[in-house]
Design a protein around this motif. Structure first.
Motif, PDB file in Angstrom:
ATOM      1  N   GLN A 106       1.111  -1.380   0.433  1.00  0.00           N
ATOM      2  CA  GLN A 106      -0.416   0.039   0.358  1.00  0.00           C
ATOM      3  C   GLN A 106       1.005   1.557   0.066  1.00  0.00           C
ATOM      4  N   LYS A 107       1.492   1.143   0.992  1.00  0.00           N
ATOM      5  CA  LYS A 107       3.317   2.084   0.972  1.00  0.00           C
ATOM      6  C   LYS A 107       3.671   2.857  -0.931  1.00  0.00           C
ATOM      7  N   ILE A 108       3.803   1.501  -1.250  1.00  0.00           N
ATOM      8  CA  ILE A 108       3.767   1.111  -2.731  1.00  0.00           C
ATOM      9  C   ILE A 108       3.574   2.216  -3.559  1.00  0.00           C
ATOM     10  N   VAL A 109       1.431   1.852  -3.343  1.00  0.00           N
ATOM     11  CA  VAL A 109       0.747   2.028  -4.384  1.00  0.00           C
ATOM     12  C   VAL A 109       0.818   3.576  -3.829  1.00  0.00           C
ATOM     13  N   ASN A 110       0.491   4.340  -2.503  1.00  0.00           N
ATOM     14  CA  ASN A 110       0.309   5.495  -2.177  1.00  0.00           C
ATOM     15  C   ASN A 110       1.377   6.693  -3.300  1.00  0.00           C
ATOM     16  N   ILE A 111       2.171   6.079  -3.448  1.00  0.00           N
ATOM     17  CA  ILE A 111       3.296   6.484  -3.568  1.00  0.00           C
ATOM     18  C   ILE A 111       3.468   6.940  -5.580  1.00  0.00           C
ATOM     19  N   ILE A 112       2.779   5.736  -6.042  1.00  0.00           N
ATOM     20  CA  ILE A 112       2.539   5.712  -7.627  1.00  0.00           C
ATOM     21  C   ILE A 112       1.171   6.980  -7.503  1.00  0.00           C
ATOM     22  N   ARG A 113       0.154   6.537  -7.345  1.00  0.00           N
ATOM     23  CA  ARG A 113      -1.010   7.927  -6.733  1.00  0.00           C
ATOM     24  C   ARG A 113      -0.578   9.299  -6.588  1.00  0.00           C
ATOM     25  N   LYS A 114       0.297   9.541  -5.803  1.00  0.00           N
ATOM     26  CA  LYS A 114       0.578  10.477  -5.672  1.00  0.00           C
ATOM     27  C   LYS A 114       1.788  11.050  -6.847  1.00  0.00           C
ATOM     28  N   LEU A 115       2.444  10.256  -7.409  1.00  0.00           N
ATOM     29  CA  LEU A 115       3.270  10.394  -8.483  1.00  0.00           C
ATOM     30  C   LEU A 115       2.142  10.985  -9.542  1.00  0.00           C
TER      31      LEU A 115
END
Length: 338
Positions: free
Chosen positions: A311-320
């Motif tokens: 989920q941390k990585i998904v959040n980074i992807i969504r932010k980018l």
């Protein structure tokens, strides 16, 4: 502050002045959230705006700030709360002016009392209600509140409620009033009989983007069985960890720059071979070997820890993606990058 705002300039003119004052970079970010016809209207107005005095720019920015401040206070605690805080910030006369400017068009949302309630307390009120009633209430909550509540529901009810939120379109004022009556509160803002547009796919996507990975996965898997077309529509609007395969190599490399090695190792423990290969192929040979070694030596990992790391990585992807640093191909066939 000058009183030009009430007569000299129209709303569209003030919006154009604000965008000019903010500059092209910030204005372009605002345009991303506007409808096509709004962009066209504003662009035309900006083109026709020849010169603006410093005083006019300052007045428009001040007015915009005051209105944003008032709307924030109203959302937090209602009009009375907003008036009290604005009086301290702007003075009594100015506070009344700002509130009066807003109240002509602004209505407090239904279920305002639940928006201010603690999610765990609210759960006690609604967990035994009919799924349609729960879906109606969640549609009026912030995504974070709704996420906490739907995560706490029994697994067999989570997908049902999510489906009802997604398929909800319009709800009559009478139904809303009855639900609020049962919850022993008054509906103060709904004074006409126009139907309220609530729920929908966008609403459930916002909720699913906020819940924990386990809840999200359970809901999507259930919907894929019971409502495959709806699940497909929802999936096109959201991003889950396995969808990292939708990213090209350059985007994956950009994402990995913001990911901690420890999170990456744990996330990949629960990933399929395709996802692992997509990640390792975009790491240096040395770093890929180090991550693989970490995965091997860490032994068994709790699924909850894997899901949190993913989920941390998904959040980074969504932010980018939100900042337009990467582009996600969502399979719609209409995204063109030039």
């Amino acid at each position: 502050m000058a009183r030009y705002a009430d007569s000299t300039y129209t709303g569209i003119q003030k919006a154009a002045i604000l965008l000019i004052s903010l500059g092209p970079e910030k204005s372009s970010q605002i345009f991303k959230h506007l409808k096509e016809e709004e962009i066209e209207e504003l662009t035309l107005e900006i083109a026709n705006t020849k010169s603006i005095t410093t005083q006019v720019k300052d007045d428009v920015i001040n007015e915009f700030y005051e209105i944003c401040l008032a709307q924030q206070y109203i959302a937090e605690g209602g009009i009375g709360y907003a008036k009290e805080l604005l009086e301290g910030a702007l003075g009594s006369e100015k506070a009344m002016e700002v509130i009066s400017r807003l109240t002509a068009s602004l209505q407090v949302k239904p279920f305002e009392f639940v928006r201010k309630a603690d999610a765990s307390q609210l759960l006690n009120f609604i967990q035994d209600e009919h799924p349609q009633t729960i879906a109606l209430i969640l549609s009026y909550l912030s995504p974070s509140q709704a996420a906490q509540i739907i995560s706490a529901l029994a697994p067999d009810r989570q997908a049902d409620v999510a489906k009802r939120v997604a398929t909800m379109d319009r709800t009559s004022p009478d139904v809303i009033k009855e639900v609020e009556r049962v919850l022993e509160t008054k509906l103060s803002s709904l004074v006409n009989q126009e139907y309220n547009v609530i729920g929908g796919v966008d609403a459930v996507v916002e909720i699913l983007n906020t819940v924990d990975r386990g809840t999200e996965k359970h809901i999507m898997e259930t919907l894929e069985i019971e409502e495959p077309e709806l699940a497909d529509e929802i999936r096109k609007k959201m991003f889950v960890f396995e969808d990292i395969l939708l990213l090209d190599d350059r985007a994956i490399q950009r994402v990995l720059r913001d990911v901690e090695n420890s999170d990456l190792a744990i996330a990949l423990k629960g990933a399929n071979e395709q996802v692992q290969n997509a990640i390792f192929n975009n790491l240096s040979k040395r770093l890929a070997a180090m991550i693989k070694e970490d995965m091997e030596f860490m032994g068994p990992v709790r699924m909850k820890d894997v899901e949190e790391a993913q989920q941390k990585i998904v959040n980074i992807i969504r932010k980018l993606e939100d900042s337009a640093e990467i582009v996600i191909s969502r399979g719609g066939g209409d995204e063109i990058v030039v």
